[in-house]
Design a protein around this motif. Structure first.
Motif, PDB file in Angstrom:
ATOM      1  N   ALA A 141      37.525  36.923  41.625  1.00 54.23           N
ATOM      2  CA  ALA A 141      37.907  38.402  41.787  1.00 54.23           C
ATOM      3  C   ALA A 141      37.852  38.760  42.918  1.00 54.23           C
ATOM      4  O   ALA A 141      36.858  38.668  43.807  1.00 54.23           O
ATOM      5  N   THR A 142      38.723  39.626  43.354  1.00 58.91           N
ATOM      6  CA  THR A 142      38.611  40.501  44.910  1.00 58.91           C
ATOM      7  C   THR A 142      39.344  41.778  44.388  1.00 58.91           C
ATOM      8  O   THR A 142      40.284  41.879  43.632  1.00 58.91           O
ATOM      9  N   CYS A 143      38.879  42.715  45.181  1.00 58.96           N
ATOM     10  CA  CYS A 143      39.298  44.077  44.928  1.00 58.96           C
ATOM     11  C   CYS A 143      40.454  44.776  45.894  1.00 58.96           C
ATOM     12  O   CYS A 143      40.574  45.946  45.674  1.00 58.96           O
ATOM     13  N   THR A 144      41.135  43.887  46.566  1.00 59.81           N
ATOM     14  CA  THR A 144      42.149  44.324  47.408  1.00 59.81           C
ATOM     15  C   THR A 144      43.355  43.316  47.069  1.00 59.81           C
ATOM     16  O   THR A 144      42.833  42.137  47.385  1.00 59.81           O
ATOM     17  N   ALA A 145      44.679  43.577  47.347  1.00 59.36           N
ATOM     18  CA  ALA A 145      45.698  42.703  47.679  1.00 59.36           C
ATOM     19  C   ALA A 145      45.601  42.168  48.775  1.00 59.36           C
ATOM     20  O   ALA A 145      45.958  41.105  49.243  1.00 59.36           O
ATOM     21  N   TYR A 146      44.800  42.704  49.912  1.00 61.43           N
ATOM     22  CA  TYR A 146      44.578  42.342  51.214  1.00 61.43           C
ATOM     23  C   TYR A 146      43.885  40.895  51.208  1.00 61.43           C
ATOM     24  O   TYR A 146      44.238  39.819  51.718  1.00 61.43           O
ATOM     25  N   GLY A 147      42.788  41.189  50.519  1.00 65.73           N
ATOM     26  CA  GLY A 147      41.933  39.925  50.325  1.00 65.73           C
ATOM     27  C   GLY A 147      42.289  38.981  49.492  1.00 65.73           C
ATOM     28  O   GLY A 147      42.032  37.546  49.827  1.00 65.73           O
ATOM     29  N   LEU A 200      43.347  39.683  41.455  1.00 64.49           N
ATOM     30  CA  LEU A 200      43.154  41.082  42.083  1.00 64.49           C
ATOM     31  C   LEU A 200      42.737  42.192  40.998  1.00 64.49           C
ATOM     32  O   LEU A 200      43.340  42.625  39.983  1.00 64.49           O
ATOM     33  N   ILE A 201      41.533  42.652  41.191  1.00 65.01           N
ATOM     34  CA  ILE A 201      40.766  43.548  40.459  1.00 65.01           C
ATOM     35  C   ILE A 201      40.271  44.788  41.196  1.00 65.01           C
ATOM     36  O   ILE A 201      39.215  44.492  41.827  1.00 65.01           O
ATOM     37  N   TYR A 202      40.884  45.729  41.257  1.00 65.60           N
ATOM     38  CA  TYR A 202      40.685  46.983  42.005  1.00 65.60           C
ATOM     39  C   TYR A 202      39.181  47.493  41.231  1.00 65.60           C
ATOM     40  O   TYR A 202      39.180  47.449  39.939  1.00 65.60           O
ATOM     41  N   HIS A 203      38.100  47.865  42.146  1.00 67.55           N
ATOM     42  CA  HIS A 203      37.101  48.541  41.384  1.00 67.55           C
ATOM     43  C   HIS A 203      37.533  49.729  40.801  1.00 67.55           C
ATOM     44  O   HIS A 203      37.009  50.163  39.966  1.00 67.55           O
ATOM     45  N   GLY A 204      38.382  50.607  41.505  1.00 70.15           N
ATOM     46  CA  GLY A 204      38.440  51.880  40.763  1.00 70.15           C
ATOM     47  C   GLY A 204      37.482  52.742  40.610  1.00 70.15           C
ATOM     48  O   GLY A 204      36.138  52.401  41.112  1.00 70.15           O
ATOM     49  N   LEU A 205      37.484  54.049  40.020  1.00 73.83           N
ATOM     50  CA  LEU A 205      36.437  54.901  40.039  1.00 73.83           C
ATOM     51  C   LEU A 205      36.191  55.090  38.636  1.00 73.83           C
ATOM     52  O   LEU A 205      37.175  55.307  37.762  1.00 73.83           O
ATOM     53  N   ASP A 206      35.227  55.195  38.001  1.00 70.99           N
ATOM     54  CA  ASP A 206      34.687  55.867  36.737  1.00 70.99           C
ATOM     55  C   ASP A 206      34.561  57.559  36.836  1.00 70.99           C
ATOM     56  O   ASP A 206      33.632  57.906  36.978  1.00 70.99           O
TER      57      ASP A 206
END
Length: 411
Positions: A180-186, A202-208
């Motif tokens: 998993a990685t948190c940016t499309a760039y990565g 691609l899995i954005y962390h996002g915010l809770d």
């Protein structure tokens, strides 16, 4: 409860890695049981409230092998009897031949301890960061014949050699089941190096957002009022704070400003000296490491969040810094740069301002935003709306949870 998953991290807890704490708390709430295996003991004197919510047991591997030789040698003897030890040893020797470094030796020793001490019932390993933690998880997983996976972020992608990333993404039994990685760039970089690009998620962390107060409903700052600038970030090269200090020197004399910085790091003394030599030290507050409530309080009382990220000499760079989303959550105007994945969240002139990372460009951008508080306020509103619509935590956690369930059920 049987802990099917072992989570390997570089250090626990860390103030600068709230995204990991947020994810692990959410995974527990989604029903995952795991232990945390940390390669290092904590160095921060504070913790975030998030850390207190985690129920997982934290186990510390020997940070340096000579600190606990009895534990290491006992683990090595146990590890040598595991069915996958010979294969793990062969993989490590190939790695060592290309990276003859004490750290590489330490990784294998830590992996032996991890493999020897994993609780019965462990069915998979998951490492945060693709460099050292993933190496330890990989060697241990091979020894135990278990699947492993990782979450990659920024420095670990851009400072690891291509050969090592490619081999960690190999399609054979030594490679990760998924990454998993948190940016499309990565994600683009990892898919380029992967034998099977579909294994990169691609899995954005996002915010809770439940952890954050509703944003203040301030009126736009008046153009003649003092400008309250703030930044949050480690004092390291890739954050660009040396260039921000140089930019502050170039601000017009008619502008009344003050900059507050939150965070620690190895460049603390040099940056403070730079500010002193430039004659602007009285207009800067260095708050050092702070917990999240303190960070949010500062954001709620600032006018402009500044993060002048850049690519460091060794290739290190940010991914999509969570602090940008945290600033957006409090309707705080944002000035940053178009480095790495930052434009995936901030569109220049819409959700914030993307500046070149030169002092002159940063100074010009600060001056423009100070003179047009209505525009800054409108962009802060747009960033908050985008955060709520596209960058909340829950979708990413659901996807990661499914991946980890499949990982631990595959054995």
């Amino acid at each position: 409860m049987t802990r099917k998953l072992a989570v390997v991290v570089k250090g626990w807890p860390r103030l600068s890695e709230t995204f990991i704490a947020q994810e692990l708390v959410a995974l527990e709430e989604a029903g995952h049981a795991f232990d945390i295996w940390s390669l290092r003991h904590p160095t921060d004197t504070k913790t975030h409230p998030l850390h207190d919510r985690l129920r997982a047991e934290v186990r510390y591997l020997p940070e340096y092998l000579h600190h606990d030789p009895a534990r290491v040698w006992k683990a090595r003897e146990i590890a040598r009897r595991l069915p996958g030890y010979a294969a793990a040893y062969a993989v490590w020797r190939r790695d060592l031949a290309r990276d003859l470094d004490k750290n590489r030796i330490r990784r294998f020793g830590q992996a032996c301890v991890l493999a020897a001490e994993l609780p019965a019932g462990t069915r998979g390993l998951y490492a945060h960061f693709l460099h050292t933690p993933a190496s330890v998880a990989r060697y241990a997983a091979i020894m135990r014949g278990l699947p492993w996976s990782f979450s990659a972020h920024a420095k670990d992608i851009w400072t690891s050699p291509d050969w090592e990333i490619s081999e960690k993404l190999a399609s054979d039994a030594t490679g990760a089941t998924f990454g998993a990685t948190c940016t499309a760039y990565g994600a683009k970089q990892l898919r380029r190096l992967s034998a099977d690009p579909a294994r990169i998620d691609l899995i954005y962390h996002g915010l809770d957002l439940s952890r954050f107060p509703e944003p203040p409903d301030h009126a736009p700052r008046r153009a003649g009022d003092p400008l309250r600038l703030m930044s949050v970030g480690r004092l390291v090269e890739k954050k660009g704070f040396d260039r921000l200090i140089a930019a502050l020197v170039q601000l017009p004399g008619s502008l009344d400003w003050h900059w507050t910085h939150i965070g620690g790091g190895p460049l603390s003394a040099p940056l403070a000296q730079q500010a002193h030599a430039a004659g602007i030290a009285p207009r800067i507050t260095w708050r050092g490491p702070c917990d999240q409530p303190q960070v949010i309080e500062q954001m709620r009382n600032a006018d402009l969040f500044v993060l002048p990220s850049r690519i460091a000499e060794d290739g290190d760079r940010d991914g999509l810094p969570n602090v940008l989303m945290e600033a957006a959550s409090q309707r705080l105007a944002i000035l940053t740069t178009a480095v790495s994945a930052i434009p995936e969240f901030i569109e220049d002139g819409v959700h914030g301002t993307l500046s070149e990372d030169s002092p002159a460009a940063l100074a010009a951008a600060i001056t423009r935003l100070a003179a047009d508080p209505e525009q800054a306020h409108a962009m802060a509103d747009a960033a908050l709306n985008r955060l709520r619509a596209e960058f909340v935590m829950e979708p990413g956690i659901e996807r990661l949870s499914r991946r980890l369930h499949r990982l631990t059920e595959s054995v």
